[in-house]
Structures are given as structure tokens and as C-alpha cells.
Motif scaffolding. Structure first.
Motif, short mmCIF file in Angstrom:
data_model
loop_
_atom_site.label_atom_id
_atom_site.label_comp_id
_atom_site.label_asym_id
_atom_site.label_seq_id
_atom_site.Cartn_x
_atom_site.Cartn_y
_atom_site.Cartn_z
N TYR A 129 0.83 -1.21 0.00
CA TYR A 129 0.00 0.00 0.00
C TYR A 129 0.86 1.26 0.00
O TYR A 129 0.58 2.22 -0.73
N LEU A 130 1.95 1.23 0.81
CA LEU A 130 2.77 2.43 0.97
C LEU A 130 3.80 2.60 -0.14
O LEU A 130 4.51 3.61 -0.18
N SER A 131 3.87 1.62 -1.04
CA SER A 131 4.77 1.76 -2.19
C SER A 131 4.00 1.94 -3.50
O SER A 131 4.54 2.50 -4.47
N GLU A 132 2.71 1.52 -3.53
CA GLU A 132 1.95 1.54 -4.78
C GLU A 132 0.72 2.45 -4.70
O GLU A 132 0.59 3.40 -5.48
N GLU A 133 -0.19 2.17 -3.78
CA GLU A 133 -1.43 2.95 -3.72
C GLU A 133 -1.22 4.33 -3.10
O GLU A 133 -1.80 5.32 -3.55
N HIS A 134 -0.45 4.39 -2.03
CA HIS A 134 -0.16 5.67 -1.37
C HIS A 134 1.35 5.73 -1.12
O HIS A 134 1.80 5.53 0.02
N PRO A 135 2.14 6.00 -2.16
CA PRO A 135 3.60 5.93 -2.02
C PRO A 135 4.15 6.92 -1.01
O PRO A 135 3.75 8.08 -0.97
N ILE A 136 5.06 6.43 -0.18
CA ILE A 136 5.75 7.26 0.80
C ILE A 136 7.25 7.18 0.54
O ILE A 136 7.80 6.09 0.41
N SER A 137 7.87 8.33 0.46
CA SER A 137 9.31 8.39 0.30
C SER A 137 9.89 9.11 1.52
O SER A 137 9.54 10.25 1.80
N GLY A 138 10.74 8.44 2.24
CA GLY A 138 11.30 9.05 3.44
C GLY A 138 10.30 9.03 4.58
O GLY A 138 9.60 8.05 4.81
N THR A 139 10.19 10.15 5.27
CA THR A 139 9.35 10.26 6.46
C THR A 139 8.07 11.03 6.14
O THR A 139 8.09 12.00 5.39
N VAL A 140 6.97 10.57 6.70
CA VAL A 140 5.69 11.24 6.54
C VAL A 140 5.13 11.59 7.92
O VAL A 140 5.39 10.88 8.90
N ASP A 141 4.41 12.70 8.01
CA ASP A 141 3.72 13.05 9.25
C ASP A 141 2.42 12.27 9.30
O ASP A 141 1.48 12.56 8.56
N LEU A 142 2.37 11.27 10.17
CA LEU A 142 1.20 10.41 10.29
C LEU A 142 0.15 11.09 11.15
O LEU A 142 0.39 11.36 12.34
N PRO A 143 -1.03 11.40 10.60
CA PRO A 143 -2.04 12.14 11.36
C PRO A 143 -2.67 11.31 12.48
O PRO A 143 -3.04 10.15 12.29
N TYR A 144 -2.78 11.94 13.63
CA TYR A 144 -3.44 11.37 14.80
C TYR A 144 -4.46 12.36 15.34
O TYR A 144 -4.43 13.55 15.03
N MET A 145 -5.33 11.84 16.19
CA MET A 145 -6.14 12.71 17.04
C MET A 145 -6.08 12.13 18.45
O MET A 145 -6.04 10.92 18.65
N CYS A 146 -6.02 13.03 19.43
CA CYS A 146 -6.06 12.63 20.83
C CYS A 146 -7.42 13.00 21.40
O CYS A 146 -7.79 14.18 21.42
N LEU A 147 -8.16 12.00 21.82
CA LEU A 147 -9.43 12.23 22.51
C LEU A 147 -9.09 12.39 24.00
O LEU A 147 -8.55 11.48 24.63
N ALA A 148 -9.39 13.55 24.54
CA ALA A 148 -8.98 13.88 25.90
C ALA A 148 -10.20 14.25 26.74
O ALA A 148 -11.06 15.02 26.30
N TYR A 149 -10.24 13.70 27.96
CA TYR A 149 -11.38 13.92 28.85
C TYR A 149 -10.87 14.15 30.27
O TYR A 149 -9.98 13.45 30.75
N VAL A 150 -11.47 15.10 30.94
CA VAL A 150 -11.23 15.34 32.36
C VAL A 150 -12.55 15.14 33.09
O VAL A 150 -13.56 15.76 32.73
N LEU A 151 -12.55 14.27 34.10
CA LEU A 151 -13.77 13.98 34.85
C LEU A 151 -13.54 14.25 36.33
O LEU A 151 -12.46 13.95 36.88
N ASP A 152 -14.54 14.84 36.99
CA ASP A 152 -14.49 15.10 38.42
C ASP A 152 -15.01 13.92 39.21
O ASP A 152 -16.05 13.33 38.85
N ARG A 153 -14.34 13.59 40.28
CA ARG A 153 -14.87 12.60 41.23
C ARG A 153 -16.01 13.23 42.01
O ARG A 153 -15.86 14.31 42.59
#
Length: 239
Positions: A214-238
Motif C-alpha cells: 500500500y505504501l509503495s503503490e497505492e499511497h507511495p511514501i518516500s522518506g518520512t511522513v507526518d502520520l495524522p493522529y487525534m487525541c481524545l482527551a477527557y477530564v472527569l471530576d470525582r
């Protein structure tokens, strides 16, 4: 839903790839940590399900007093914080002994009802629970395809809100970020996933072949790529 016995087995498998885990799994964005609203340097924190200590190290750098708790001894041996063997349902910590409990990348491994009761027990009155979940950003088309090839198991939608008994949601955010990886790093990322860890060699070879294709044919990557993430963050009170 992960059955309790499966949690016990798979939740202690990650030390097999601990060196890769620390190398390719991202840390947690500062904006997610700032959601707590308190100065970390003034707090005693239980990092629950702490594993090798990606979050523990960040909290130590922020000046927090951290105790790491996890059932996986080999993983904990890599954690830079003082640690003890324990589970989310039975930490072994004293009642009211911490200001904050953090759970990073581990909430789905817990028996939620039992864990919520134990977390409430070890928190001081007015204490807070912080849940952090880093996920590949499958809102991006090529990342969605990537996650399916590696069977990433990122199961939470951005609209998800944890609701453990005895706690009330205080703050929540979805923080977008990225981590740099090359093709070998992305393959190593797949090797840290529970699907890989519980699979036989035939399946592992198929996953790696499909990823590299996949990373050589369908979505070629050369070198380093910024891989997208999301952080789901929650703060809860006791309560």
C-alpha cells in the motif's frame, strides 16, 4: 466488547514489543494535558495502565509526583516512574492517596464499573480522572485505509464520551497532531497492535506485505511522513 479474560491476556502482551512501542507510539499533545486545568507540578498522580511509561515520562517532566500501575511487570520495568504491579480494578494504593488518575491508551482494557469504583477510592475528595486516547486520524482517507490494513482497532469516535459511575465530565477535547514515521516505522507501529500480537506468523506476514504494498503503490511514501493522529482527551471530576 473485550471479554475480561481477553483483557487479562492481551493487556499484558505489549511488553513483547516494548522497544518498538516506545519508538513508534506517539506521546500525548500538551494541549490535551493542559485540559486538566491544574499545574501538574503540584500533584500526586497515579498513571493507571501505565505500561512502558510514555505518559509517565511526560508527567515527570512536568514535575508531577507519579506512581505507575500496570499488571505487566516487564513493561513496567521500562517505566521511568516509581511503579507497582496492579490493575485498574485493584491498584493496591491507599484510599484518597492521589490527586489525579491518568489513563492513557488503556481505558478499553478495563472493567469499567470495577475500575471506576477503584479510581474513586484512591482519589482524594475533589480529585480528577484524565482519560487520553491517541488514535490514527481515520477522518483522513489514506489513514483510514492504513488503519484497516493493520487492523488498528481504534474504536472510539470523536463524539465518544466516557461516563463511569461516580464521575462527571468536566472538560473534553479532540486534539489533532501528527508523528513522523517512515515505512519501516509504520510497519513497526502495526507490530505494536493487539491484532498483530495475538496473530500467527502467516497473518503477520500478510499484514506486513499488504502494508508495504500500500505504501509503495497505492499511497507511495518516500522518506518520512507526518502520520495524522487525534487525541481524545477527557477530564472527569470525582463526585
Amino acid at each position: 466488547m473485550v471479554r475480561p479474560r481477553a483483557r487479562a491476556v492481551h493487556g499484558t502482551n505489549f511488553s513483547r514489543e516494548a522497544h518498538r512501542y516506545d519508538a513508534v507510539r506517539p506521546g500525548y499533545p500538551q494541549a490535551a494535558l493542559d485540559l486538566l486545568g491544574w499545574e501538574w507540578s503540584e500533584l500526586r498522580v497515579c498513571d493507571l495502565g501505565a505500561g512502558t511509561g510514555i505518559l509517565s515520562a511526560q508527567l515527570l517532566d512536568l514535575g508531577a509526583e507519579v506512581v505507575a500501575v500496570d499488571p505487566d511487570g516487564p513493561a513496567l520495568s521500562r517505566n521511568p516512574a516509581p511503579y507497582r504491579l496492579g490493575t485498574a480494578e485493584d491498584t493496591g494504593l491507599a484510599a484518597g492517596s492521589v490527586d489525579v488518575v491518568t489513563v492513557a491508551q488503556a481505558w478499553h482494557w478495563f472493567d469499567e464499573a470495577a475500575a471506576a469504583e477503584e479510581i474513586a477510592r484512591i482519589l482524594r475528595p475533589g480529585g480528577r480522572l484524565v482519560i487520553l486516547i491517541n488514535q490514527l486520524d481515520v477522518r483522513v482517507d489514506w489513514v483510514l485505509r492504513l488503519s484497516r490494513i493493520m487492523h488498528a482497532g481504534d474504536v472510539y469516535r470523536p463524539a465518544y464520551v466516557p461516563a463511569p459511575a461516580g464521575f462527571a465530565l468536566r472538560e473534553r477535547a479532540v486534539v489533532d497532531f501528527a508523528t513522523p514515521l517512515d515505512v519501516d516505522g509504520i510497519v513497526d507501529l502495526a507490530r505494536t497492535r493487539s491484532y498483530w500480537l495475538r496473530s500467527d506468523e502467516t497473518i503477520r506476514e500478510r499484514v506486513e506485505t499488504n502494508l508495504r504494498g500500500y505504501l509503495s503503490e497505492e499511497h507511495p511514501i518516500s522518506g518520512t511522513v507526518d502520520l495524522p493522529y487525534m487525541c481524545l482527551a477527557y477530564v472527569l471530576d470525582r463526585l
